[in-house]
Enzyme design. Structure first.
Site, PDB file in Angstrom:
ATOM      1  N   ASN A  52       0.873  -1.174   0.000  1.00  0.00           N
ATOM      2  CA  ASN A  52       0.000   0.000   0.000  1.00  0.00           C
ATOM      3  C   ASN A  52       0.912   1.225   0.000  1.00  0.00           C
ATOM      4  OD1 ASN A  52      -1.886   1.982   0.379  1.00  0.00           O
ATOM      5  ND2 ASN A  52      -2.800   1.114   2.222  1.00  0.00           N
ATOM      6  N   ASP A 110      -9.693  -0.527  -4.812  1.00  0.00           N
ATOM      7  CA  ASP A 110     -10.698  -0.268  -3.773  1.00  0.00           C
ATOM      8  C   ASP A 110     -12.103  -0.145  -4.352  1.00  0.00           C
ATOM      9  OD1 ASP A 110      -8.762  -0.161  -1.851  1.00  0.00           O
ATOM     10  OD2 ASP A 110      -9.356   1.780  -1.042  1.00  0.00           O
ATOM     11  N   ARG A 118     -11.977   7.428  20.415  1.00  0.00           N
ATOM     12  CA  ARG A 118     -11.646   7.093  21.811  1.00  0.00           C
ATOM     13  C   ARG A 118     -11.663   8.347  22.683  1.00  0.00           C
ATOM     14  NH1 ARG A 118      -6.551   3.767  19.648  1.00  0.00           N
ATOM     15  NH2 ARG A 118      -6.528   5.700  18.449  1.00  0.00           N
ATOM     16  N   ILE A 141     -13.043   1.469  14.414  1.00  0.00           N
ATOM     17  CA  ILE A 141     -14.198   1.742  15.283  1.00  0.00           C
ATOM     18  C   ILE A 141     -15.141   0.541  15.306  1.00  0.00           C
ATOM     19  CG2 ILE A 141     -16.243   3.207  15.577  1.00  0.00           C
ATOM     20  CD1 ILE A 141     -14.558   5.497  14.262  1.00  0.00           C
TER      21      ILE A 141
END
Length: 395
Positions: free
Chosen positions: A8, A146, A283, A330
C-alpha cells in the site's frame, strides 16, 4: 508455499506485508515513512521482533531496495526468487477495472488515465508499482482496486440525478471505496455462518477514520455510502459525509473561502472533529462524552444515527437482512457505537446482546440467541485479500 508481498503505497510512505500463501500467514510486515524527506523511518516486524532504522530514503525505489535488502539480510527470505507475486492496493479503478488485474504497461496506462478521479492516491499507488517494477522486473504484479468490488452496483444505485452527459463525458457517478475490506469481511461472514455467500444479504459497516457502508447481496455490492469521492456518505473522523450541495456556495459567501478551501474543510476539518471541536479520534470523544461533554455526546449521536439510517435503507434495497458486519478501527473496537447503531432495530430482527457486544478486535457473533439477523464483528484484512487476488491471477 508461495510468498506474496502486499503493498500500500502512499505519497511519502510504503506499507507492506509478506504473506505465505495459501496459509495466509504473515511472515513480515512494516512501514517506510517520510520517503523523500530527511531521516526517513523504516520499521519491520518479523519473528516476533521489531526493528527500526532511520536514514534518508530519497524515493520509493530506494525504499523498495531497502525493504528487499532487509528481508534477505535478516534471513526472512533466502533470496528474492522466493517472492512469487506483488499485490498493489490501488485506490481508484474507475469503470475501467471491475476486478483485480495483472499489471502490464497497458494496465498501468489505464490506472494513470483514471488518476484524475483520485488525485491524492492513484499517483502514489503508481509510484509504488513502478518502484517494484524497477527492482523486481520479472516478478508478476497485480493491481487490487478499492473501487472494483462496487462495480456490480446497478445504474439505479450509481447514477446521480444530474444531466446524463456528465456521466458519459466526465465519468461522474458513484464509485464507492473500501471495496477490498467489504469483500473480505462479507466472504468471511459467509464462512463463519457456514452458508454460501450467494444466499446471503449482508450489511457491511467499515467504520474507521474513513467510514462506509455497503449492501452486499449474493456476494455482490449493490449499493454503498461513499460516492464519486470518499467524502460522501456517513459522518467520518474529519469528513462531513453527505451534505446539501447548496451549502458550498453559501459557506463560500459567508466565510470568504474559495471552493478549494471549502472542499478542504469538508475533508479535513469536519465530521467528528468539526462537531466536537477537539478530536477526530473516537476514543477521545467517548472519554469526553462519559465526562459529560455535550458536544462529544452529540457527535456520537450524529455518527451513530447516520449509520443507523443506512441499516434500514439497505435492508430495504436487499429485500431483507441476514447479517450485519462491523469492521475497521471503530467497528471492531467500539461496543458503544455498535450498540447505538443497532438500537431500536429489533422490529427488523436485529437484536444485539450487550454482554456479547463487549468484545474488541476479534471475531465474534454478538446477536441475542435466536435473533434472526446475525451481528458479527470481523477484523478486516485487506492484505490477505490482496494476496489472494495476486495468487488467483498469477498462479
Amino acid at each position: 508455499m508461495a510468498k506474496i508481498i502486499a503493498i500500500n503505497a502512499g505519497s511519502s510512505s510504503l506499507k507492506f506485508q509478506l504473506l505465505a500463501m495459501p496459509e495466509e500467514t504473515v511472515i513480515a510486515k512494516g512501514l517506510v515513512e517520510r520517503i523523500g524527506l530527511k531521516k526517513s523511518i523504516f520499521t519491520i516486524e518479523a519473528n516476533g521482533q521489531q526493528h527500526e532504522l532511520t536514514e534518508d530514503i530519497p524515493d520509493h525505489a530506494a525504499a523498495v531496495k531497502l525493504l528487499l535488502k532487509d528481508l534477505t539480510g535478516r534471513g526472512i527470505i533466502a533470496s528474492l526468487e522466493e517472492i512469487e507475486g506483488i499485490g498493489h492496493r490501488v485506490v481508484h479503478g474507475g469503470e475501467k477495472f471491475n476486478d483485480s488485474v495483472v499489471i502490464t504497461d497497458e494496465v498501468l496506462q489505464g490506472i494513470e488515465e483514471v488518476s484524475e478521479l483520485a488525485p491524492l492516491h492513484n499517483p502514489a499507488n503508481i509510484t509504488g508499482i513502478k518502484a517494484f517494477k524497477e527492482v523486481l522486473p520479472n516478478v508478476p504484479a497485480v493491481a487490487v482496486f478499492d473501487t472494483a468490488f462496487h462495480q456490480t452496483m446497478p445504474e439505479s444505485a450509481f447514477l446521480y440525478s444530474l444531466p446524463y452527459e456528465y456521466y458519459e463525458k466526465y465519468g461522474i457517478r458513484k464509485y464507492g471505496f473500501h471495496g477490498t475490506s467489504h469483500k473480505y469481511v462479507t466472504h468471511r461472514a459467509a464462512e463463519l455462518m457456514e452458508t454460501p455467500i450467494e444466499e446471503l444479504r449482508i450489511l457491511s459497516c467499515h467504520l474507521g477514520n474513513g467510514a462506509s457502508i455497503a449492501a452486499v447481496k449474493g456476494g455482490k455490492s449493490i449499493d454503498t455510502s461513499m460516492g464519486f469521492t470518499p467524502l460522501a456518505g456517513v459522518t467520518m473522523g474529519t469528513r462531513s459525509g453527505n451534505i446539501d450541495p447548496a451549502l458550498i456556495p453559501y459557506i463560500m459567501e459567508k466565510t470568504g473561502q474559495s471552493v478549494e478551501e471549502v472542499v478542504a474543510t469538508l475533508n479535513k476539518k469536519s465530521g467528528l472533529l468539526g462537531i466536537t471541536g477537539f478530536s477526530s479520534d473516537l476514543r477521545d470523544i467517548e472519554a469526553a462524552a462519559k465526562e459529560g461533554d455535550e458536544r462529544a455526546q452529540v457527535a456520537l449521536d450524529v455518527f451513530a444515527s447516520r449509520i443507523h439510517k443506512y441499516v434500514g435503507s439497505y435492508a430495504a434495497r436487499m429485500g431483507g437482512l441476514d447479517a450485519i458486519v462491523f469492521t475497521a478501527g471503530i467497528g471492531e473496537n467500539s461496543a458503544t457505537i455498535r450498540e447505538r447503531v443497532l438500537k431500536g432495530l429489533s422490529f427488523m430482527g436485529v437484536d444485539v446482546d450487550l454482554e456479547k457486544n463487549n468484545v474488541r478486535g476479534k471475531e465474534a457473533f454478538i446477536e441475542k440467541a435466536g435473533a434472526p439477523v446475525k451481528i458479527i464483528v470481523i477484523p478486516t484484512n485487506e492484505e490477505v485479500m490482496i494476496a489472494r487476488d495476486t495468487v488467483r491471477l498469477t498462479s
